[in-house]
Design a protein around this motif. Structure first.
Motif, mmCIF file in Angstrom:
data_model
loop_
_atom_site.group_PDB
_atom_site.id
_atom_site.type_symbol
_atom_site.label_atom_id
_atom_site.label_comp_id
_atom_site.label_asym_id
_atom_site.label_seq_id
_atom_site.Cartn_x
_atom_site.Cartn_y
_atom_site.Cartn_z
ATOM 1 N N HIS A 96 0.809 -1.230 0.000
ATOM 2 C CA HIS A 96 0.000 0.000 0.000
ATOM 3 C C HIS A 96 0.835 1.269 0.000
ATOM 4 O O HIS A 96 0.293 2.367 -0.173
ATOM 5 N N GLY A 97 2.144 1.154 0.218
ATOM 6 C CA GLY A 97 3.015 2.320 0.131
ATOM 7 C C GLY A 97 3.289 3.028 1.442
ATOM 8 O O GLY A 97 4.121 3.945 1.483
ATOM 9 N N VAL A 98 2.628 2.638 2.534
ATOM 10 C CA VAL A 98 2.908 3.251 3.838
ATOM 11 C C VAL A 98 4.123 2.541 4.430
ATOM 12 O O VAL A 98 4.099 1.316 4.632
ATOM 13 N N ARG A 99 5.174 3.294 4.709
ATOM 14 C CA ARG A 99 6.405 2.685 5.210
ATOM 15 C C ARG A 99 6.185 2.007 6.552
ATOM 16 O O ARG A 99 5.441 2.511 7.406
ATOM 17 N N GLU A 101 8.100 1.855 9.047
ATOM 18 C CA GLU A 101 8.534 2.729 10.142
ATOM 19 C C GLU A 101 7.399 3.624 10.628
ATOM 20 O O GLU A 101 7.236 3.842 11.840
ATOM 21 N N ILE A 102 6.593 4.128 9.694
ATOM 22 C CA ILE A 102 5.484 5.013 10.056
ATOM 23 C C ILE A 102 4.439 4.251 10.852
ATOM 24 O O ILE A 102 3.890 4.763 11.844
ATOM 25 N N MET A 103 4.146 3.006 10.444
ATOM 26 C CA MET A 103 3.163 2.199 11.165
ATOM 27 C C MET A 103 3.680 1.812 12.548
ATOM 28 O O MET A 103 2.926 1.827 13.525
ATOM 29 N N PRO A 271 1.468 -9.385 8.202
ATOM 30 C CA PRO A 271 2.407 -8.328 8.609
ATOM 31 C C PRO A 271 2.448 -7.185 7.609
ATOM 32 O O PRO A 271 2.485 -7.382 6.395
ATOM 33 N N ASN A 272 2.402 -5.955 8.139
ATOM 34 C CA ASN A 272 2.511 -4.712 7.362
ATOM 35 C C ASN A 272 1.346 -4.486 6.391
ATOM 36 O O ASN A 272 1.448 -3.662 5.483
ATOM 37 N N SER A 273 0.258 -5.214 6.592
ATOM 38 C CA SER A 273 -0.925 -4.983 5.751
ATOM 39 C C SER A 273 -1.884 -4.037 6.469
ATOM 40 O O SER A 273 -1.717 -3.726 7.644
ATOM 41 N N LEU A 274 -2.894 -3.582 5.746
ATOM 42 C CA LEU A 274 -3.993 -2.814 6.312
ATOM 43 C C LEU A 274 -5.286 -3.542 5.977
ATOM 44 O O LEU A 274 -5.446 -4.054 4.871
ATOM 45 N N VAL A 275 -6.184 -3.609 6.949
ATOM 46 C CA VAL A 275 -7.504 -4.183 6.705
ATOM 47 C C VAL A 275 -8.449 -3.040 6.343
ATOM 48 O O VAL A 275 -8.440 -1.990 6.985
ATOM 49 N N VAL A 276 -9.249 -3.236 5.318
ATOM 50 C CA VAL A 276 -10.225 -2.236 4.897
ATOM 51 C C VAL A 276 -11.613 -2.843 5.007
ATOM 52 O O VAL A 276 -11.836 -3.967 4.564
ATOM 53 N N ASN A 277 -12.543 -2.123 5.635
ATOM 54 C CA ASN A 277 -13.928 -2.594 5.622
ATOM 55 C C ASN A 277 -14.860 -1.508 5.106
ATOM 56 O O ASN A 277 -14.671 -0.322 5.363
ATOM 57 N N ILE A 278 -15.824 -1.950 4.332
ATOM 58 C CA ILE A 278 -16.813 -1.056 3.748
ATOM 59 C C ILE A 278 -17.755 -0.558 4.845
ATOM 60 O O ILE A 278 -18.178 -1.331 5.701
ATOM 61 N N GLY A 279 -18.075 0.737 4.823
ATOM 62 C CA GLY A 279 -18.960 1.321 5.824
ATOM 63 C C GLY A 279 -20.383 1.476 5.318
ATOM 64 O O GLY A 279 -20.684 1.278 4.138
ATOM 65 N N ASP A 280 -21.276 1.843 6.232
ATOM 66 C CA ASP A 280 -22.696 1.994 5.898
ATOM 67 C C ASP A 280 -22.914 3.002 4.766
ATOM 68 O O ASP A 280 -23.809 2.829 3.936
#
Length: 352
Positions: A96-99, A101-103, A271-280
């Motif tokens: 996803h491009g977020v380093r 270190e930032i996370m 590791p180092n992933s992001l979970v995305v969930n759809i909102g209402d």
């Protein structure tokens, strides 16, 4: 611990705020006096207690979307995103491009806040009729069962929505970590916006043109160790009222569960992933094509004054008739916060 970035679309004026919640004790402070007992108010009814996913479903994995391939407009990856939104309402994104270190810095800043003495955390306590700050939301009754969780919620974008009285500005590195993480997550959010816009029959700027500038907020959740984890829930089952939510999980702890085909499944961290969930809000805008689903355990939201309802491109009177009425986003959120978290009961507010 767990970090959620929420994306919505919001306001300029003060208005009446998003909602209010009754004050409740800090579970961290309760456990300092007695770490072995579970107070009655935190013990869930038998039907609501955590369930172990059935062996038949143990091999199921939340869909994984490669963000670098989406950026190249890879047809297969776009199809995976579309199916994930339709059939799961959840997906994990890699590359996803977020380093890293930032996370890591964001997780460290969050941990440092919850390690502060209670008197220091209390300086950031939520105010009445306000969702920002340290405390709990969705507590509407003195008899309501409580979540085994302490939390902090901060608005991060647009800049004018920030209220620094709720930020622990004396905590070294906290503000810098939040700002850097929020900036990078905003870039990811914009790419998700663009892809969802195209999938819903518009050009890449369709959602922003329809909804205006999006709001972004960060919810930091702290789940203390419990002597009887079979009796409590970190966060009650709910769907998010936002457009979508990005979740940064602890790589070492498998705490997030999602409801898929009426079965609770573990969302195993990558590791180092992001979970995305759809909102209402996306469920409503897509006329129910994309689903916000129940989960328990930062979000993106529309503007307060924006009207949300099925997009013209998502309505076909013959095959997909309008299923939701139009409603001002702030009115939807106020009604949502007036209820305890209870699955998807609040989406009935806008169902036709």
């Amino acid at each position: 611990m767990e970090l959620k970035v929420v994306k919505a679309s919001v306001e300029k004026g003060e208005g009446l705020g998003w909602g209010k919640s009754l004050l409740v004790p800090s579970i961290q402070e309760i456990l300092k006096n007695d770490s072995q007992s579970v107070p009655e108010r935190y013990i869930q009814e038998p039907k609501d207690r955590p369930l172990i996913s059935q062996n038949l479903f143990d091999s199921l994995q939340v869909p994984v979307v490669d963000f670098s391939m989406l950026a190249q407009k890879d047809a297969n990856e776009i199809r995976k995103l579309d199916l994930a939104c339709k059939e799961w309402g959840f997906f994990q994104i890699i590359n996803h491009g977020v380093r890293e270190e930032i996370m890591v810095n964001m997780k460290a800043a969050m941990a440092a806040f919850f390690e502060l003495p209670f008197q220091e955390k209390s300086k950031c306590a939520k105010a009445a009729n306000e969702i920002q700050g340290y405390g709990q939301n969705f507590v509407v009754s003195e008899k309501q069962k409580l979540d085994w969780c302490d939390m902090m919620f901060l608005k991060t974008f647009p800049h004018e929505t920030r209220n620094f009285k709720f930020w622990p500005l004396t905590l070294p590195g906290f503000k810098e970590a939040v700002e850097e993480y929020s900036t990078e997550i905003r870039k990811v959010s914009n790419k998700i916006d663009a892809n969802l816009s195209v999938l819903m029959g518009m050009d890449e700027n369709g959602l922003k043109r329809k909804l205006g500038e999006f709001q972004q907020g960060i919810r930091m959740n702290y789940y203390p160790t419990c002597s009887r984890p079979d009796l409590v829930l970190g966060i009650s089952p709910h769907s998010d009222g936002s457009l979508f939510t990005l979740l940064l999980q602890d790589d070492e702890i498998n705490g997030l569960q999602i409801k898929h085909k009426e079965v609770w499944l573990d969302a195993k961290p990558i590791p180092n992933s992001l979970v995305v969930n759809i909102g209402d809000a996306i469920e409503i805008l897509s006329n129910g094509m994309y689903k916000s689903i129940e989960h328990r355990a930062i979000s993106v939201m529309p503007g307060d004054e924006v009207q949300i309802g099925p997009l013209d491109s998502m309505v076909n009177e013959k095959h997909l008739p309008r299923s939701y009425r139009n409603i001002k986003y702030i009115d939807y959120i106020r009604q949502k916060f007036a209820m305890k978290m209870q699955g998807k009961a609040h989406t009935a507010i806008v169902k036709l």
